[in-house]
Scaffold this motif. Sequence first.
Motif, mmCIF file in Angstrom:
data_model
loop_
_atom_site.group_PDB
_atom_site.id
_atom_site.type_symbol
_atom_site.label_atom_id
_atom_site.label_comp_id
_atom_site.label_asym_id
_atom_site.label_seq_id
_atom_site.Cartn_x
_atom_site.Cartn_y
_atom_site.Cartn_z
ATOM 1 N N ARG A 15 22.564 -8.625 25.128
ATOM 2 C CA ARG A 15 23.955 -8.713 24.673
ATOM 3 C C ARG A 15 24.925 -8.941 25.829
ATOM 4 O O ARG A 15 26.124 -9.036 25.611
ATOM 5 C CB ARG A 15 24.354 -7.429 23.936
ATOM 6 N N SER A 16 24.419 -8.972 27.042
ATOM 7 C CA SER A 16 25.296 -9.161 28.192
ATOM 8 C C SER A 16 25.843 -10.576 28.211
ATOM 9 O O SER A 16 25.142 -11.536 27.868
ATOM 10 C CB SER A 16 24.529 -8.880 29.491
ATOM 11 N N ALA A 17 27.097 -10.701 28.625
ATOM 12 C CA ALA A 17 27.737 -12.023 28.662
ATOM 13 C C ALA A 17 27.112 -12.888 29.756
ATOM 14 O O ALA A 17 26.830 -12.405 30.857
ATOM 15 C CB ALA A 17 29.231 -11.856 28.905
ATOM 16 N N LEU A 18 26.931 -14.138 29.443
ATOM 17 C CA LEU A 18 26.448 -15.102 30.429
ATOM 18 C C LEU A 18 27.640 -15.671 31.189
ATOM 19 O O LEU A 18 28.775 -15.647 30.696
ATOM 20 C CB LEU A 18 25.694 -16.235 29.733
ATOM 21 N N PRO A 20 30.278 -18.428 32.465
ATOM 22 C CA PRO A 20 30.819 -19.582 31.729
ATOM 23 C C PRO A 20 30.030 -20.841 32.052
ATOM 24 O O PRO A 20 29.362 -20.925 33.097
ATOM 25 C CB PRO A 20 32.269 -19.670 32.220
ATOM 26 N N GLU A 58 24.741 -22.275 22.906
ATOM 27 C CA GLU A 58 24.437 -21.079 23.685
ATOM 28 C C GLU A 58 22.963 -20.738 23.518
ATOM 29 O O GLU A 58 22.392 -20.925 22.424
ATOM 30 C CB GLU A 58 25.285 -19.897 23.215
ATOM 31 N N ARG A 64 17.110 -16.986 26.159
ATOM 32 C CA ARG A 64 18.359 -16.466 26.693
ATOM 33 C C ARG A 64 18.114 -15.434 27.791
ATOM 34 O O ARG A 64 18.780 -15.449 28.830
ATOM 35 C CB ARG A 64 19.180 -15.826 25.568
#
Length: 762
Positions: A15-18, A20, A58, A64
Motif C-alpha cells: 500500500r506504500s506510495a510509489l 511519481p 499503475e 508492484r
Amino acid sequence: MSELFDAVDALVASRSALPPPAERKRLRQGHGLTLDEVAAALRVRRATVSGWEAGRTEPRPPERDAYARMLKQLSELYPADVPVPAEDMAIPQEPAVGAGPGPSAVESTEDTVASQAPAAAPPAVEPARARAVPAAPAAEPGSTTPHPPAPARVSAGAPRPPAEVGPASRRPAASPARTAAPAGGADPRFENGPLAVVDAVEGQVLAYCVGGLVLDVPAKSLPALVEWALREARLGQPKLSGSGQDADPLLVLTEAALERYGLPVALTGEERLAGRIPEGHKVIKQLARANWQLTKRGFGPWGRVYRPAQGSERSCVQVCIPSWDALDTRHWADAAQLTPADLAWLLGLYASRVMTPRGSTAVTGLELMTALHPPTRASRPDAAGKRYSEHNPGSLGRDPVDCAPCEAPDGHPLLAGLPRFHQRTPAEVLMEEAYDWARPLTDTECLHSHLVGIDVNMAFAAGANGLTVGLGAPEHVRQPVFDAKLPGSWLVDLSHVDLSRVQVAKDTWAQLDASLLPSPFTPGGERPTGPAWYATPTVAYAVELGYDVHPVEAYVRRDNGRYLDAWYQRLRDAYLATMADLGVHADLPPQEFLAAMDGYRHRDPQLATLVSAIKATVKGGIGKLRERPRGEGWKPGQPWRALARPTWRPDIRAAVISRTRVNMHRKIVKHAAFTGQYPVAVLSDCAVYASDGPSPLDFLPYRDGKPLPGGFKLGINPGLVKHEGTQSVLWGEGVREQFDAPGLNLARYIKDGTVTNTDNGE
C-alpha cells in the motif's frame, strides 16, 4: 513470529506510495537501465513499464512489490537532489540493437561473399570528430512527440577533441525531440549509432547520426567515405542473435553528397530500369581501384560495398540513396524530402525497433528473419579446442531446399515438363491467398444507413504468431492421416463442409446462412467443388468446424518449428511502441481507443511514416518468401535468382496467409452466430458490415465493455481490429450501379469512398 513480521512488511509495502512517474523514469535512467531490461526482470512487457513511467497505468501485485523494491534501491543510489548523468538525460531511450547476417532478399548467395564472414570489431583508430548541433527549442505544450527535447549528443567512448559548435546557419538541427532518438548504446564499436545521413554544405561534408550527433567527414571520394565509415565513424549495431553478425554501417547520401562524390542526383530512365548506374561509371572505377567490390546487383538505390573477408574481419558498408527512390513513397511517404537530421532520426528509430534497413521494407522484413535465426552457429570445442560452423537448430539452414511441385509458382523449374499455356487446376497448385470477396446487399441490409469497415491490425503478423512451419525439405506421402500439428500441403476434398451448420465451440453447433458467408477455403470465397491443395491451417479449420477430412496425398515437413515467433515479437513490439508514441496505447477501452485512433497520423507525420514502414516490413517480408522473377532475362522453366536463397519458402508464405484468412473467417462466423450479422465484403484483413450507425460499436457486440469471445475486438494489438472507414449504404449501391459491377468489392474503397478503378469481382 518472523513469518508474521514478513507478512506485515509485505502488507505495508503493497500500500506504500510509489514515486511519481517522472521520478521512476529518472531513477531508471540514472542507473543506465533500459525499458527492456526492467521489463525482463519484472516479467512484463516493455509497453507496460513505459506506461508506468508515463503515468498512464499503475503496477499491480505481484509486479508492484518488485517494482517498488527496485525503485527504493535506486532512490538510495540516486537521491532527488543528485542529478542523473547528463548523457542519460539527453538520451532517455534504450540502447539500439540491429541487424544480422544473410544475403539481401533480392540477391543470390554469390552476391554477398563479404556478408558471410564472421563479424569483428574495427581496429583501434582515432574516433570521428563530433560536431554538436545547437539544441532545438522545447516542444510546445500539447506536443505528442515521443521524447522530450534534448541537446545534441557528443558520442561517448574514447577521448576525442573538443567538439566544435557550428554556426546555426550551417545546417538546421532536427525538429523538437528528434535529437533524443536512440544512439548506439553501450557498445563502444557502435557508439555513434547504426547509420549516418551524409550531406555536403558549403564545401564541407557532414554526417548526421542518431541522437542529434553530427560528425565532420574528411573523405574526399566515395572509396574514402566507405573506409571512413568502417574505420573511424563507429557506426553499426550489435547482432540480434547470439550466433548472428553485427549490422553493417549504413550511409544515406543526400543529393548534395551525391554531387560532392561524383554520383548522379537522379537515375536516367534506362538506369532506373536496370536498377543501377553503369559499370563503367567513374565512381565504380574508383571503388575498383581501391579494391572495393559490389554485389552482382551493382550500385543502385541500395548498394553494398565490401572487400572479401580477411580471417574474422568483416568489411562491408550499406549505401542508401533516397533520390534514386530507395525509400518507396508507398511505405516511407515523403521521408526522402526530410532534412538530414530528421531523416537520421526516422531511420535510426526504425533501426532500433526493427533493424538497420538493408533495402526495401520487404527486403528488410526477410533479412530480419535470418538475423533472428542465423543459419549456422559455432560448435562446441573439439578435443583440440577448435570450433566449427554447424547448423543452427530452428533456422532454415545455409542451403536452399526444393519446394513441393504443388507449391511451385508458374514457370518454376519443377514444372518445366508441363505443356505450354497449361492452366493448373486447384488439384495441381496450392492457392493460399488473402480474401477478395463481396456479395450484393440483402433487402434488410439496404434498410441500414451505413457501411462500416473494420480492419485487423498487423493481420499477417498475427497469422505468423505461434505458427509451426516447415524448416526442411518436404516428404511426399500417399493416403496420409491428417495431422494438424504437421506443417505441409494436403490434397483433400473440402466441398462437403457445409457452412450452414458449423461447430463454434466444443459440442456447440450454429445454424448460419451460408449464402451470406465467404468460404474459408478459397481466396474468392466460393465453395470448393472437388479436391484441392491446402496448407495445414486451412485443413485444420475444416476439422475445427466439425467435419472429417481424408487427404489423398500430402507433402509434409517433419523438421519444423515456430520459426517466425521472434520475428513477430520484434515487429509487434516496434508497432506497439510507435503507436504508443502517437498516443494509441494497448488495453484502452473501446471508446477511448476509437478516439485515440482518430487522426493519429496527423499528430506526428514522421512517426506515422514509421508505422507505415513497420507494417510494410511485415507484409513485404512474407511476400518475399515466394519472390517471383524480376526481369533478369528469365524464361519459364529456368531458375531465377531468388531460388538460391534458403529463405525462398513458398510453403511458409502459404501457411501464414492460410492462417490469416482462417483467423478472419473464424471471427466472421462467431459474429454471425451471435448477432445474425454477415459481412457484405472482405478484402484481405478488412471486413465491411451494414450498420445503423457510423461506428464499429454500432454493430460489434460489446457487453459491459467486453467483446464477444472469439469475435472482433477493438484494440491496437495485432489481431484486434480498428475502424477502417464508414460510408453510406446509398454510396455502396451507387458506385456498384455506376460501374455496373454488382461484385465490386466495397472493402477496397471503404476508407475514403474514392473509387479509382472498377472491380467486377472476377
